[in-house]
Design a protein around this motif. Sequence first.
Motif, PDB file in Angstrom:
ATOM      1  N   ARG A 112       0.832  -1.208   0.000  1.00 37.43           N
ATOM      2  CA  ARG A 112       0.000   0.000   0.000  1.00 37.43           C
ATOM      3  C   ARG A 112       0.868   1.260   0.000  1.00 37.43           C
ATOM      4  NH1 ARG A 112      -4.089   1.275   4.834  1.00 37.43           N
ATOM      5  NH2 ARG A 112      -2.116   1.574   5.929  1.00 37.43           N
ATOM      6  N   ARG A 113       1.943   1.223   0.768  1.00 38.73           N
ATOM      7  CA  ARG A 113       2.812   2.400   0.858  1.00 38.73           C
ATOM      8  C   ARG A 113       3.398   2.739  -0.505  1.00 38.73           C
ATOM      9  NH1 ARG A 113       7.593   1.312   4.732  1.00 38.73           N
ATOM     10  NH2 ARG A 113       5.962   1.111   6.299  1.00 38.73           N
ATOM     11  N   GLY A 142       0.268   3.196  -3.241  1.00 35.05           N
ATOM     12  CA  GLY A 142      -0.689   4.239  -2.878  1.00 35.05           C
ATOM     13  C   GLY A 142      -2.025   3.654  -2.492  1.00 35.05           C
ATOM     14  N   ALA A 143      -2.695   4.318  -1.561  1.00 31.30           N
ATOM     15  CA  ALA A 143      -3.963   3.814  -1.036  1.00 31.30           C
ATOM     16  C   ALA A 143      -5.055   3.813  -2.099  1.00 31.30           C
ATOM     17  CB  ALA A 143      -4.406   4.662   0.155  1.00 31.30           C
ATOM     18  N   ARG A 178      -6.814  -1.306  -3.454  1.00 30.94           N
ATOM     19  CA  ARG A 178      -8.191  -1.258  -2.958  1.00 30.94           C
ATOM     20  C   ARG A 178      -8.830  -2.640  -2.997  1.00 30.94           C
ATOM     21  NH1 ARG A 178      -9.951   4.640  -3.238  1.00 30.94           N
ATOM     22  NH2 ARG A 178     -11.927   3.873  -2.457  1.00 30.94           N
ATOM     23  N   GLY A 209      -9.684  -4.018   0.512  1.00 30.65           N
ATOM     24  CA  GLY A 209     -11.086  -3.706   0.781  1.00 30.65           C
ATOM     25  C   GLY A 209     -11.151  -2.608   1.826  1.00 30.65           C
ATOM     26  N   ASP A 210     -12.021  -2.748   2.794  1.00 28.97           N
ATOM     27  CA  ASP A 210     -12.127  -1.735   3.851  1.00 28.97           C
ATOM     28  C   ASP A 210     -11.283  -2.086   5.072  1.00 28.97           C
ATOM     29  OD1 ASP A 210     -13.694  -0.048   2.431  1.00 28.97           O
ATOM     30  OD2 ASP A 210     -15.589  -0.634   3.370  1.00 28.97           O
ATOM     31  N   GLU A 211     -10.411  -3.071   4.944  1.00 25.45           N
ATOM     32  CA  GLU A 211      -9.603  -3.464   6.101  1.00 25.45           C
ATOM     33  C   GLU A 211      -8.243  -2.774   6.086  1.00 25.45           C
ATOM     34  OE1 GLU A 211     -10.654  -7.936   7.299  1.00 25.45           O
ATOM     35  OE2 GLU A 211     -10.239  -7.735   5.165  1.00 25.45           O
ATOM     36  N   SER A 212      -7.649  -2.672   7.257  1.00 25.39           N
ATOM     37  CA  SER A 212      -6.264  -2.224   7.334  1.00 25.39           C
ATOM     38  C   SER A 212      -5.376  -3.443   7.078  1.00 25.39           C
ATOM     39  CB  SER A 212      -5.976  -1.629   8.709  1.00 25.39           C
ATOM     40  OG  SER A 212      -5.954  -2.655   9.675  1.00 25.39           O
ATOM     41  N   GLN A 254      -5.565  -5.714  10.055  1.00 29.09           N
ATOM     42  CA  GLN A 254      -6.836  -6.434  10.166  1.00 29.09           C
ATOM     43  C   GLN A 254      -6.906  -7.579   9.156  1.00 29.09           C
ATOM     44  OE1 GLN A 254      -9.512  -3.126   9.495  1.00 29.09           O
ATOM     45  NE2 GLN A 254      -9.810  -2.729  11.687  1.00 29.09           N
ATOM     46  N   ASP A 314       0.116   7.466   7.338  1.00 29.95           N
ATOM     47  CA  ASP A 314       1.316   7.388   6.504  1.00 29.95           C
ATOM     48  C   ASP A 314       0.996   7.262   5.015  1.00 29.95           C
ATOM     49  OD1 ASP A 314       4.251   7.059   6.182  1.00 29.95           O
ATOM     50  OD2 ASP A 314       3.667   5.043   5.546  1.00 29.95           O
ATOM     51  N   PRO A 315      -0.003   6.448   4.613  1.00 28.59           N
ATOM     52  CA  PRO A 315      -0.242   6.349   3.159  1.00 28.59           C
ATOM     53  C   PRO A 315      -0.633   7.680   2.525  1.00 28.59           C
ATOM     54  CG  PRO A 315      -1.514   4.656   4.346  1.00 28.59           C
ATOM     55  CD  PRO A 315      -0.808   5.480   5.383  1.00 28.59           C
ATOM     56  N   ARG A 318     -14.088   8.928   2.057  1.00 27.91           N
ATOM     57  CA  ARG A 318     -12.824   8.200   2.144  1.00 27.91           C
ATOM     58  C   ARG A 318     -12.741   7.325   3.401  1.00 27.91           C
ATOM     59  NH1 ARG A 318      -8.516   8.528  -0.944  1.00 27.91           N
ATOM     60  NH2 ARG A 318      -6.420   8.101  -0.164  1.00 27.91           N
ATOM     61  N   THR A 329     -13.072   4.430   5.584  1.00 22.74           N
ATOM     62  CA  THR A 329     -13.427   3.005   5.454  1.00 22.74           C
ATOM     63  C   THR A 329     -13.800   2.402   6.797  1.00 22.74           C
ATOM     64  OG1 THR A 329     -11.173   2.257   5.889  1.00 22.74           O
ATOM     65  CG2 THR A 329     -11.755   2.701   3.593  1.00 22.74           C
ATOM     66  N   ALA A 387     -11.433   1.513   8.861  1.00 23.21           N
ATOM     67  CA  ALA A 387     -10.206   0.870   9.340  1.00 23.21           C
ATOM     68  C   ALA A 387      -9.078   1.892   9.381  1.00 23.21           C
ATOM     69  CB  ALA A 387      -9.838  -0.293   8.416  1.00 23.21           C
ATOM     70  N   PRO A 388      -8.247   1.848  10.423  1.00 28.14           N
ATOM     71  CA  PRO A 388      -7.143   2.802  10.502  1.00 28.14           C
ATOM     72  C   PRO A 388      -6.244   2.675   9.273  1.00 28.14           C
ATOM     73  CG  PRO A 388      -7.130   1.258  12.385  1.00 28.14           C
ATOM     74  CD  PRO A 388      -8.227   0.849  11.477  1.00 28.14           C
ATOM     75  N   PRO A 389      -5.709   3.748   8.770  1.00 25.54           N
ATOM     76  CA  PRO A 389      -5.822   5.133   9.230  1.00 25.54           C
ATOM     77  C   PRO A 389      -6.971   5.886   8.565  1.00 25.54           C
ATOM     78  CG  PRO A 389      -4.145   5.002   7.531  1.00 25.54           C
ATOM     79  CD  PRO A 389      -4.752   3.632   7.643  1.00 25.54           C
ATOM     80  N   TYR A 390      -8.009   5.172   8.150  1.00 22.02           N
ATOM     81  CA  TYR A 390      -9.164   5.816   7.496  1.00 22.02           C
ATOM     82  C   TYR A 390     -10.411   5.679   8.360  1.00 22.02           C
ATOM     83  CZ  TYR A 390      -5.992   5.826   3.520  1.00 22.02           C
ATOM     84  OH  TYR A 390      -4.908   6.037   2.710  1.00 22.02           O
TER      85      TYR A 390
END
Lengths: 697, 697
Positions: free
Chosen positions: A454-455, A458-459, A465, A469-472, A475, B214-215, B593, B595, B597-600
């Motif tokens: 991701r870093r 990019g997010a 994506r 999904g919606d997880e970190s 997670q 960070d992202p 934006r 979601t 889940a951290p950091p969102y």
Amino acid sequence: MKSGKFQLVLRVVFFFVFSISLLTCCLTQSARADEGMWTFNNFPSKNVKAKYGFDPSQAWLDHVRNSSLRIAQGCSASFISPNGLVMTNHHCVVDCEEQLSTAQENLVEAGFSAESADQERKCPDLELDQLIEIGDVTKEVEAALSGKTGDAANKALHAEEARLQQTCGTDPGVRCDVVSLYHGGVYNLYHYKRYTDVRLVFAPEFAVAQFGGDPDNFNFPRFDFDIGLLRAYEDGKPVASHDYLRWSPDGSKANELVFVPGNPGGTSRQLTISQLEFLRDKSFPFLMPALAEYRGELEEFMKRGPEQEREAHEDDFFVANSFKANFGRQAALLDPEFFATKVQQEQKLRSAVADNPKLAKDASAWNEISEIQKVRAKLYTRYGDLNGLLRAGLVGDAVSLVRAATERTKPNSERLPDYTDQALVRLRGRLAAPIPIHKDLQELTLAYALTTTRRDLGADDPFVRKMLGDESPEQLADRLMNGTHLDDPKVREALYDGGQAAIDASNDALIRFVVSLDPDLRAVRKEYEDQVVAPTRSDAERIANARFAVYGTSVDPDATFTLRLSYGSVKGFEDAQGHLVEPYTTIGGLFHRGTGAPPYDLPKSWLEAKPSLNMETPMNLSTTNDIIGGNSGSPLINSKAEVVGLIFDGNIFSLGGDFGYDAAQNRAVAVDSRALLEGLQKVYHLDRIVEEINSAR
Amino acid sequence: MKSGKFQLVLRVVFFFVFSISLLTCCLTQSARADEGMWTFNNFPSKNVKAKYGFDPSQAWLDHVRNSSLRIAQGCSASFISPNGLVMTNHHCVVDCEEQLSTAQENLVEAGFSAESADQERKCPDLELDQLIEIGDVTKEVEAALSGKTGDAANKALHAEEARLQQTCGTDPGVRCDVVSLYHGGVYNLYHYKRYTDVRLVFAPEFAVAQFGGDPDNFNFPRFDFDIGLLRAYEDGKPVASHDYLRWSPDGSKANELVFVPGNPGGTSRQLTISQLEFLRDKSFPFLMPALAEYRGELEEFMKRGPEQEREAHEDDFFVANSFKANFGRQAALLDPEFFATKVQQEQKLRSAVADNPKLAKDASAWNEISEIQKVRAKLYTRYGDLNGLLRAGLVGDAVSLVRAATERTKPNSERLPDYTDQALVRLRGRLAAPIPIHKDLQELTLAYALTTTRRDLGADDPFVRKMLGDESPEQLADRLMNGTHLDDPKVREALYDGGQAAIDASNDALIRFVVSLDPDLRAVRKEYEDQVVAPTRSDAERIANARFAVYGTSVDPDATFTLRLSYGSVKGFEDAQGHLVEPYTTIGGLFHRGTGAPPYDLPKSWLEAKPSLNMETPMNLSTTNDIIGGNSGSPLINSKAEVVGLIFDGNIFSLGGDFGYDAAQNRAVAVDSRALLEGLQKVYHLDRIVEEINSAR
């Protein structure tokens, strides 16, 4: 290719420094340095004869070749008795020790000695390869590739490789690999005898095997007892190893001629300047922090408790090693004088090519490779991150299972190269191997791979994506690890044997994760292979042929983790402060250096045996042999093909060897054969093995 | 300088990227880009007038200067009411929040609102500086340095700086700094009003202040509510801030002229090519893996539990930020086109110097600096490692105590510059501040610093042997942390006040450790300052004077963490994929934006307030202002000097700004003033503060 842990040749101790003036040597045969990782079918016996007065005969070469072994996971080894006894490094068997360990029994820390034959313990996942024959298949491959580019060239190459492999049959005891030398100038078919029942005979305590740890790694003077002994079995019995290396009664002495047969993992000496710039300016600035951050996570993970320390110990060791090795490689490329020498060398060859009307058609190859680097720069991060993700522990197993199911439905010649019938023999064995899986450590590694992906991308990247999904990342890694049973070898085996139907029916979280992403992963790989790998291969072949035309085959091919032979002599060197370093250390020096605090803490066995040991016995030695990562575990032999040592490292100046050999300071580092016997006898009282070695002389 | 945590300007969000074609602009006044971090006494009002039609008057400039503040720890800020209300970034008050937090009350996570004046909580260690006056002391400093080199030059400079500081007296409410501009071409005396009773008024939850974490850092579009409010007190009462910035009733619009007063921490635009090569080839390859490994350790440490997460949260945030910023700086130097532009620029100046007989005497300065880089390369690792060690948490306090005791026995003019009477005011305050110390985290940091020092210098280095003795880094860190009471502010205060006698009598393990090593640490520092810093300063002065002669003062000096003013306009940019990015985001975009889940993950306060919020309100915006790390917390103001935003970041293209400004893509990123008010009112119901802001318009 973000993290060393996932790369074969990064799992071996040596790598690639500050060579200043080198490689100019290669243009003449006179005053030749001991450079070269030579194939057994093109060994420069004349040079050895001219410099050292010894001319290795074909019989000598055949004997050494047959005595030499490769550990498929990334090391070298040799037979040292007629009963299949195999010598390699401790750090080449530490994987096996870790896999045989439990929370109750930490073999890595305590070491292991099989006091009798029936105590020799099978390594869950270790393959030994013995090179039997080398065939030239250059014409076949070139014919298959002729006129093809991009995707078509890759498909043709894979099909031809699969066909050539298949000519060796499908006996699991046989392995055939198509080896591309000179980056495509020559293709050989390497025919191996494969041993998969390999048992652990002896390994010393980690503390003495890796005495001095990370601070002493790639340094000399050195004091390590870095040996591991294995035995190859077939049909439940030790194999009769007709060719094996006898033990020298006297060891070596300074300036003596010595040889190293082994499997150097990879060098980059024949890369073009634009490829080296890519490594220096794009690759290393990504790789080094990635390795460092992962290392930091592992180190802190290990502080949670003794069980975590045990679990992550091996990974931490290899990551630290990989970091130091790559730091040295990077430093070589950042050295302006060294780089200028590489530039001069390329200019010289390009001038020779431009001046020769027969070669003029190849003159554009360098510029084409330079253009490819721009494409590579665009694709590299994504390709590297996804490769890292694919190899993050159990994810790698899930990918293998998902892809094996699909690929097996295709004809052999149309599969991804990792899934040919030949390759599946080893793959199934690996998947079914009862290797302990530490889910907490797996989760750390997976979360790290997801985070860095991701870093870097990019997010908002569509693949990211889809992946998260919606997880970190944390997670997702947690959910996948809690929802998978791939840590059970029975589950892996059943999924493999069940094929596509089993994969389709599986609710395993990791399998479903990989199934959903595999089309993207394959597309990224294909894009990189079509746009970077295929055209680079084509241009590298043209450069290789031009080089042959100018220099003949007086230059050795870049290392390819296949059997090579290097010659040299026992020699010290001048260190960075200009002091002369003697070529031998002693057992006395080992005790002198022991502070009691890790990594300078000697194990009890050595402290107790101290009164019985001869402090003057040579402990480690340095030689001029040209080696690199993958040579770990190689025997050091004299002109009678007798064991005088056991290669386990290189000095700090050897690290630049990836890009060029520096005769003045590049040194291989070995355990002295006399220290090995002294230790096996007086510290470990391994009488049956000492007897086996001695009676085989 | 191994690890970002220990460097002032690395503790602020922005830093320095892929600028391709720049700086050529600086050679003419026509078609000028919005480049420049201008001092208030040399602001190019003419350029602003020519480009934007607004000519800032002296009164305007004085008003803006007096309204602007510096947070000594590494940020910018401004007065926004007549009662000492101060606006800055959340990430500039997170230090204070962390220091006020306990295991029971995590202010960083939960945020903080003082519902009434008496709930405003004093930050244990936060200093605000208000620039009152700038005096030119170039002649005095040059006279003191005249004819001196090496040690003599350093001593003369320190003595003259101490003397000039002392002309402001020793009132703790006053601070005077000698500031070297143009790397020594100009010396100014900056006279500040100093506020040390600074109280926390408001900070939002970390999750919305640093939304995207960070992202999203250094990216735009962006959606952060990165505000922190403080209040300056004197004698227990809010200060009457005569000058303050009023709030714009309408916010900004696209292409509007905007200014940023603030304290950019440092730029390297006037360094020579050999100095930039040093950064690229020596400094970054050390710094980046060091930051990454430390980051990995912190991240894994935080996973041990919520308390560890709280303890290390702030350090992790700043290290991750520093990593990303430096990665961008490194990438700029690795970009061949960018670097070629820097080379051309230097060649142009050197040609002009060579062609001018009056300047010919300075032509050798570039080559001399190039030679100094060779010395620097030899000394750099040791100097950097020892600096890192000196600053590793409580070790830094021990060093300050040991040195303050010694230095105070000397005349003011003969002390190390950090220990002049002026500097001691702040030092004593810092040592006595009741800052919570987390010994487990301190031990991690110290062990890391000890390990990297051994790794870089080698286990056989005499200093390393003295430092470690027979202990491992982990053992030593553990012993020192268990044997120190410096985590108690009363102990630190008593040791400070007790002077040399108290230090001599102390059995504190850290004090004894530092006392034994300090002679070595001082020697290494002196060697570096004599052989690198002093001659570099001398050559840089010659280059600066040559540059003045060729270009006049039409070039702004490199940033020095002193007050500067930048002008620009509200503008989007083209992203790396060539898409146009609009200059404003909206509150609606923030919710889109999220979601979960951290950091969102948006905090409850925002989710609950959602129905009442106007989704069309501008959230963040991008402008062409030329800023860098240290500008965090700067107000974004319009031509009426009204607040239209709050600078908190730059886009990814701003990272190369350390070395040059790229007008096409370099953008500053701010929170929109309209979102600030919307949030303070409708999310946080901070009516008394909103009223204070509104009534002050």
